[in-house]
Design a protein around this motif. Structure first.
Motif, short mmCIF file in Angstrom:
data_model
loop_
_atom_site.label_atom_id
_atom_site.label_comp_id
_atom_site.label_asym_id
_atom_site.label_seq_id
_atom_site.Cartn_x
_atom_site.Cartn_y
_atom_site.Cartn_z
N ILE A 45 43.27 31.87 33.08
CA ILE A 45 43.71 32.69 31.94
C ILE A 45 44.54 33.87 32.44
CG2 ILE A 45 42.96 34.01 29.92
CD1 ILE A 45 40.35 32.43 29.95
N VAL A 46 44.06 34.50 33.50
CA VAL A 46 44.80 35.65 34.07
C VAL A 46 46.21 35.23 34.45
CG1 VAL A 46 44.91 37.22 36.05
CG2 VAL A 46 42.74 36.89 34.84
N ALA A 47 46.34 34.05 35.06
CA ALA A 47 47.67 33.57 35.46
C ALA A 47 48.59 33.47 34.25
CB ALA A 47 47.56 32.20 36.15
N ARG A 48 48.05 32.96 33.13
CA ARG A 48 48.88 32.77 31.95
C ARG A 48 49.18 34.08 31.22
NH1 ARG A 48 51.99 30.59 30.33
NH2 ARG A 48 51.44 29.45 28.46
N LEU A 49 48.44 35.14 31.55
CA LEU A 49 48.77 36.46 31.00
C LEU A 49 49.99 37.05 31.69
CD1 LEU A 49 45.29 38.27 30.71
CD2 LEU A 49 46.71 37.42 28.84
N CYS A 50 50.30 36.54 32.88
CA CYS A 50 51.36 37.16 33.68
C CYS A 50 52.74 36.89 33.06
CB CYS A 50 51.31 36.62 35.11
SG CYS A 50 49.80 37.14 35.97
N ASP A 51 53.71 37.72 33.43
CA ASP A 51 55.06 37.62 32.86
C ASP A 51 55.82 36.43 33.42
OD1 ASP A 51 55.43 40.28 31.24
OD2 ASP A 51 54.36 40.78 33.07
N ALA A 52 55.49 36.05 34.64
CA ALA A 52 56.11 34.87 35.24
C ALA A 52 55.07 34.22 36.14
CB ALA A 52 57.34 35.26 36.05
N VAL A 53 55.13 32.89 36.24
CA VAL A 53 54.23 32.15 37.12
C VAL A 53 55.09 31.29 38.06
CG1 VAL A 53 52.37 30.45 37.27
CG2 VAL A 53 52.43 32.06 35.33
N VAL A 54 55.00 31.58 39.34
CA VAL A 54 55.71 30.80 40.36
C VAL A 54 54.71 29.81 40.93
CG1 VAL A 54 57.00 30.86 42.52
CG2 VAL A 54 57.13 32.80 40.93
N MET A 55 55.04 28.52 40.88
CA MET A 55 54.13 27.50 41.40
C MET A 55 54.84 26.58 42.37
SD MET A 55 51.77 26.14 38.21
CE MET A 55 50.57 25.25 39.22
N SER A 56 54.06 26.01 43.26
CA SER A 56 54.55 24.88 44.05
C SER A 56 53.96 23.63 43.44
CB SER A 56 54.09 25.02 45.51
OG SER A 56 52.68 25.00 45.55
N GLU A 57 54.51 22.47 43.82
CA GLU A 57 53.95 21.22 43.32
C GLU A 57 52.46 21.13 43.69
OE1 GLU A 57 55.91 17.72 44.76
OE2 GLU A 57 54.46 16.38 43.82
N GLU A 58 52.12 21.65 44.86
CA GLU A 58 50.74 21.58 45.35
C GLU A 58 49.80 22.49 44.57
OE1 GLU A 58 53.46 21.75 47.09
OE2 GLU A 58 53.39 20.26 48.67
N GLY A 59 50.35 23.52 43.92
CA GLY A 59 49.52 24.44 43.15
C GLY A 59 48.92 23.76 41.94
N ARG A 60 47.83 24.31 41.44
CA ARG A 60 47.19 23.77 40.23
C ARG A 60 46.83 24.92 39.31
NH1 ARG A 60 42.10 20.97 42.01
NH2 ARG A 60 42.15 22.64 43.55
N LEU A 61 46.92 24.65 38.02
CA LEU A 61 46.61 25.68 37.03
C LEU A 61 45.86 25.03 35.88
CD1 LEU A 61 47.07 28.52 35.69
CD2 LEU A 61 49.30 27.70 34.98
N GLY A 62 44.76 25.63 35.48
CA GLY A 62 44.00 25.06 34.37
C GLY A 62 42.87 25.99 33.97
N LEU A 63 42.12 25.57 32.97
CA LEU A 63 40.97 26.37 32.57
C LEU A 63 39.73 25.78 33.25
CD1 LEU A 63 40.10 28.81 31.02
CD2 LEU A 63 39.88 27.41 28.98
N SER A 64 39.19 24.68 32.71
CA SER A 64 38.09 24.02 33.39
C SER A 64 38.63 23.20 34.55
CB SER A 64 37.34 23.09 32.43
OG SER A 64 36.80 23.85 31.38
N GLY A 65 38.02 23.33 35.72
CA GLY A 65 38.44 22.55 36.87
C GLY A 65 38.06 21.09 36.71
N PRO A 66 38.68 20.20 37.50
CA PRO A 66 38.43 18.76 37.38
C PRO A 66 36.95 18.38 37.42
CG PRO A 66 40.26 19.19 38.86
CD PRO A 66 39.70 20.52 38.50
N GLU A 67 36.21 18.96 38.37
CA GLU A 67 34.79 18.60 38.50
C GLU A 67 34.00 19.03 37.26
OE1 GLU A 67 36.48 19.87 41.00
OE2 GLU A 67 36.29 18.44 42.64
N VAL A 68 34.41 20.16 36.70
CA VAL A 68 33.71 20.66 35.51
C VAL A 68 33.92 19.69 34.34
CG1 VAL A 68 33.55 22.55 33.83
CG2 VAL A 68 33.93 23.06 36.26
#
Lengths: 296, 103
Positions: free
Chosen positions: A158-181
């Motif tokens: 959520i904090v990431a999505r509050l930011c004015d810009a998000v720089v990601m690499s393909e390897e990066g991941r963004l989400g709320l609940s993680g895969p295991e959750v």
């Protein structure tokens, strides 16, 4: 703390990221390791502490412009936010409001709340959100970098999505609940957390860039993230306005998207619909960005 | 957690005083080491906190070996360990030595 050209952002530690992103020798740390601001909760549980509680905060320069920088260490307890860790981030953000840097650079690498610290960790996340909004309210943009092995999940998603810009690499991941959750709660038929390709098609940098949640997609190199910071100075110099109308417009867009794309299971389905190509998942970053640009 | 401190005789470090510097990360099989200016110049101090119990003799051997190889008198090494092998401990100590700078 060497600056190694071509070095992977994902493989780097938080301190190496700070050194690689900022102008040489420009970093001044706040509450550094010698201050020994360690976690009382981990100590009480008999678990190893870290001298910086897993986060590096301070001030430095990008092309001579002063920035506040925050870098989470994903290798220490999954970058999870504990009480001291969160207080350091909040303090850095509050200091940014007073000292008015050009921007806040926020290297997020975190699974969310540190479960050992329970309510203190949850409280810390909400304090970070409030402080981040105060920074933006002062007109100072916050730029998130997401390219570490822990990604940005839970409260830090959520904090990431509050930011004015998000720089990601393909390897990066963004989400709320993680895969295991998701797998634990909804079952393996809903989401197989061991299916790495699926995890990245749903949470990875390419799908986030396609959806517009990541502002920029860069290669997994420290120098590429640094170059993105340099261009953000020109493309995103002030914080986005947070008027009620602007928020309502975003809400409307998201509602429309949820309806329009409700049948899509993952990134490949979206890329197929957009006509990006069956090989979208295998394209290198430059090619992927070029194809997205052509379709825009 | 097991904690211990060793004060070992050492040749004086020529770079004193040094800027506090942190190397490594507390994660499984790894450790962090914080180097600071500390004891008298003919002594080197190691403060170790480790999650692995019962290895104090191995620690002592690794640290004594390090002290014979480097002039580290007057320096203090504070270590948070999460089960690093002796080779990784030696590697982090070597990295910390290479990064020594004046404050």
């Amino acid at each position: 703390m060497n600056r190694i050209p071509g070095k992977s952002y994902r493989e780097a530690t938080a301190r190496q990221r700070v050194a690689g992103l900022l102008d040489a020798d420009s970093f001044a740390e706040w509450v550094g390791p010698a201050a020994r601001a360690t976690s009382p909760h981990l100590a009480a549980l008999g678990l190893p502490c870290s001298f910086d509680d897993g986060v590096v905060v301070g001030q430095g320069r990008v092309e001579e412009a002063v920035v506040t920088i925050i870098a989470q260490e994903g290798q220490f307890n999954g970058g999870a936010v504990g009480e001291v860790h969160g207080a350091k981030i909040r303090g850095a953000l509050q200091r940014a409001v007073r000292e008015r840097p050009t921007a806040v650079v926020f290297c997020i690498d975190s699974g969310g709340v540190r479960l050992h610290e329970a309510n203190a960790g949850l409280l810390a996340i909400s304090e970070i959100m409030r402080a981040l909004l105060a920074v933006q309210g002062a007109g100072i943009p916050v730029w998130a970098l997401v390219g570490g092995s822990c990604g940005a999940f839970g409260g830090m998603g959520i904090v990431a999505r509050l930011c004015d810009a998000v720089v990601m690499s393909e390897e990066g991941r963004l989400g709320l609940s993680g895969p295991e959750v998701i797998e634990t709660v909804m079952g393996v038929e809903e989401f197989d957390a061991r299916d790495r390709a699926l995890v990245w098609r749903v949470t990875g940098g390419k799908i986030r860039r396609t959806l517009g949640e990541a502002t920029v997609l860069v290669e997994d190199r420290l120098s590429a993230f640094r170059a993105a910071l340099e261009s953000l100075r020109h493309s995103c110099p002030v914080a986005l306005p947070r008027t009620l109308d602007a928020l309502q417009a975003v809400q409307d867009q998201l509602t429309a998207r949820a309806t329009r794309e409700s049948d899509l299971r993952d990134g490949q389905a979206l890329w197929d619909r957009l006509g990006l190509g069956a090989d979208a998942a295998w394209m290198d970053t430059a090619q992927f960005n070029r194809r997205l640009q052509e379709l825009a | 957690m097991e904690s211990f401190q060793y004060d070992l005789p050492a040749r004086p470090c020529v770079a004193l005083p040094v800027r506090a510097e942190l190397w490594g990360v507390v994660s499984s099989g790894n450790l962090e080491v914080l180097v600071e200016t500390g004891p008298p110049p003919d002594q080197c101090r190691f403060q170790v906190e480790t999650s692995a119990h019962g290895f104090s003799e191995v620690w002592q051997a690794v640290l004594e070996d390090f002290v014979t190889r480097h002039a580290v008198g007057g320096l203090s090494f504070s270590i948070h360990d999460a089960g690093a092998t002796p080779a990784v401990v030696s590697l982090r100590l070597e990295q910390a030595m290479q990064s020594l700078k004046a404050p």
